[in-house]
Design an enzyme around this catalytic site. Structure first.
Site, short mmCIF file in Angstrom:
data_model
loop_
_atom_site.label_atom_id
_atom_site.label_comp_id
_atom_site.label_asym_id
_atom_site.label_seq_id
_atom_site.Cartn_x
_atom_site.Cartn_y
_atom_site.Cartn_z
N SER A 168 4.06 19.82 -52.37
CA SER A 168 4.92 20.27 -51.27
C SER A 168 4.03 19.76 -50.12
O SER A 168 3.51 18.85 -49.51
CB SER A 168 4.71 21.65 -52.17
OG SER A 168 5.17 22.72 -50.79
N LYS A 198 10.45 20.83 -48.71
CA LYS A 198 8.83 21.55 -49.24
C LYS A 198 9.57 23.46 -49.45
O LYS A 198 8.83 23.28 -50.81
CB LYS A 198 8.37 21.58 -48.06
CG LYS A 198 7.80 19.77 -47.73
CD LYS A 198 7.32 18.66 -49.15
CE LYS A 198 6.79 17.64 -48.87
NZ LYS A 198 6.94 16.72 -50.79
N TYR A 251 12.21 17.76 -43.12
CA TYR A 251 10.72 17.95 -44.53
C TYR A 251 11.19 19.27 -44.91
O TYR A 251 10.40 19.48 -46.16
CB TYR A 251 9.62 16.98 -43.88
CG TYR A 251 8.50 16.85 -44.64
CD1 TYR A 251 8.67 15.56 -45.84
CD2 TYR A 251 7.48 17.14 -43.65
CE1 TYR A 251 7.49 15.47 -46.21
CE2 TYR A 251 6.70 17.72 -44.78
CZ TYR A 251 6.55 16.70 -46.08
OH TYR A 251 4.88 16.54 -46.24
N1 NAP Z 1 -0.24 12.87 -45.94
C1 NAP Z 1 -0.16 14.15 -45.43
O1 NAP Z 1 -0.69 14.58 -44.93
C2 NAP Z 1 0.46 14.69 -47.07
C3 NAP Z 1 0.75 16.31 -46.27
C4 NAP Z 1 1.19 17.42 -47.09
C5 NAP Z 1 2.69 16.88 -47.82
N2 NAP Z 1 2.53 15.74 -48.32
C6 NAP Z 1 2.94 15.34 -49.32
O2 NAP Z 1 2.40 14.57 -50.46
C7 NAP Z 1 3.43 13.47 -51.26
C8 NAP Z 1 2.58 12.55 -51.26
O3 NAP Z 1 2.33 11.73 -50.12
P1 NAP Z 1 1.23 11.05 -49.30
O4 NAP Z 1 1.19 11.39 -48.37
O5 NAP Z 1 0.50 10.29 -50.36
O6 NAP Z 1 2.74 9.49 -48.98
P2 NAP Z 1 2.41 7.62 -49.42
O7 NAP Z 1 1.10 7.20 -49.62
O8 NAP Z 1 3.43 6.96 -48.21
O9 NAP Z 1 2.67 7.48 -50.79
C9 NAP Z 1 4.08 7.86 -51.48
C10 NAP Z 1 4.32 8.24 -52.67
O10 NAP Z 1 5.15 7.86 -52.76
C11 NAP Z 1 6.36 6.77 -53.60
N3 NAP Z 1 7.96 6.48 -52.95
C12 NAP Z 1 8.41 7.05 -51.96
N4 NAP Z 1 9.70 7.60 -52.05
C13 NAP Z 1 9.66 7.03 -53.08
C14 NAP Z 1 11.00 6.49 -54.41
N5 NAP Z 1 12.19 6.60 -53.41
N6 NAP Z 1 11.40 6.13 -54.89
C15 NAP Z 1 10.25 6.35 -55.22
N7 NAP Z 1 8.47 6.92 -55.57
C16 NAP Z 1 8.65 6.58 -53.60
C17 NAP Z 1 5.83 6.15 -52.96
O11 NAP Z 1 6.12 4.28 -53.61
P3 NAP Z 1 6.67 3.67 -53.27
O12 NAP Z 1 6.79 2.92 -51.36
O13 NAP Z 1 6.03 2.37 -54.07
O14 NAP Z 1 7.84 3.50 -53.84
C18 NAP Z 1 4.21 6.51 -53.16
O15 NAP Z 1 3.90 6.24 -53.91
C19 NAP Z 1 4.81 13.73 -51.13
O16 NAP Z 1 5.38 14.48 -51.79
C20 NAP Z 1 4.31 14.45 -49.30
O17 NAP Z 1 5.25 15.05 -48.60
C21 NAP Z 1 1.87 14.28 -47.51
#
Ligand code: NAP
Length: 245
Positions: A130, A148, A144
């Site tokens: 989340s 969440k 977004y």
């Molecule tokens: N980074 C932050 O500060 C932050 C903060 C709060 C929450 N989050 C949450 O943490 C989670 C991971 O985010 P992250 O920051 O690690 O982002 P990220 O580095 O952009 O990674 C996102 C991942 O999701 C996969 N993905 C996206 N769309 C997809 C689809 N349609 N089908 C299959 N895979 C998909 C991408 O793989 P492919 O592109 O290879 O498909 C990638 O492996 C998310 O749910 C995000 O909302 C992140």
């Protein structure tokens, strides 16, 4: 004992770090993402036979069917794949909301339907990735945030429906990943200027978390979360988590 954990979005960022943490602890990982990154390939070479890589979009029924066919044994499912979205309610395109919800929420439903019977047998766990945005109202990030918030609500309902499974929603903090960078690159014209400046400042001051930090908590929850956490939305560094236990 070695466990099996399914993770969406393990090609990079928080998902890749979570897969790494689990493999380093001797567990097996099934990953589903659209791309097969060099990071995933390296893990597959480092841990032969322990990482099952599936390529596909979480919104594609064929990809879900392929994933479900691997769910014979399953101890946890980490629903991590997510997409950001920016826009204002006055001008936002409804189709953008639909697409974001397809990825960030609706994709969970067929995966859960297939996984829940197996997880109930193994007394397993569901970890939903989340965000603090679930509890906030930031101009330009309504879709977004709503996705969440719905995820946190889903965790509560799932905990009530599935007493043999522990379900937790996790806020991973502000993490240095492609998604955070996308916010910096694409969010400026949409997001509340103060919030956008805060995000820029965190990046400039190198205050963002590295992905291994929340990943350690996610891996721990997938393997160890107990009943008292089920239905809760928690933060990655919640002091109440006794992670050494
Ligand atoms: N980074 C932050 O500060 C932050 C903060 C709060 C929450 N989050 C949450 O943490 C989670 C991971 O985010 P992250 O920051 O690690 O982002 P990220 O580095 O952009 O990674 C996102 C991942 O999701 C996969 N993905 C996206 N769309 C997809 C689809 N349609 N089908 C299959 N895979 C998909 C991408 O793989 P492919 O592109 O290879 O498909 C990638 O492996 C998310 O749910 C995000 O909302 C992140």
């Amino acid at each position: 004992m070695s466990k099996v954990v399914f993770i969406t979005g393990a090609s990079k960022g928080i998902g890749l770090s979570t897969a790494t943490a689990l493999l380093e602890q001797g567990h097996s990982v099934i990953s589903l993402s659209r791309s097969i990154s060099s990071g995933l390939q390296e893990l597959s070479e480092r841990f032969p036979g322990k990482l099952h890589i599936l390529q596909g979009d979480v919104t594609d029924p064929a990809a879900i069917t392929r994933a479900a066919s691997t769910f014979e044994t399953l101890d946890a499912i980490v629903l991590n794949a997510g997409t950001p979205g920016y826009g204002r309610l006055r001008t936002d395109v409804l189709e953008d909301w639909r697409r974001l919800f397809e990825v960030n929420l609706f994709s969970f439903l067929p995966l859960l339907r297939h996984a829940l019977p197996v997880l109930a047998q193994s007394h397993g766990r569901v970890v939903l990735i989340s965000s603090s945005m679930a509890e906030m109202g930031v101009a330009g990030m309504a879709a977004y945030s709503a996705s969440k918030a719905a995820m946190n609500s889903l965790a509560r309902s799932l905990a009530a429906e599935e007493p043999d499974i522990v379900t937790v929603a996790l806020d991973p903090g502000s993490v240095e990943t492609d998604m955070f960078e996308a916010t910096v690159q694409s969010g400026k014209e949409h997001i509340d200027p103060e919030v956008y400046a805060y995000a820029l400042d965190m990046k400039a001051k190198k205050q963002l978390l590295t992905a291994d930090k929340p990943a350690a908590t996610i891996a721990w929850l997938a393997l160890n979360a107990q009943k008292d956490l089920s239905g809760k939305a928690i933060v990655w560094n919640d002091p109440a988590l006794q992670m050494s236990a």
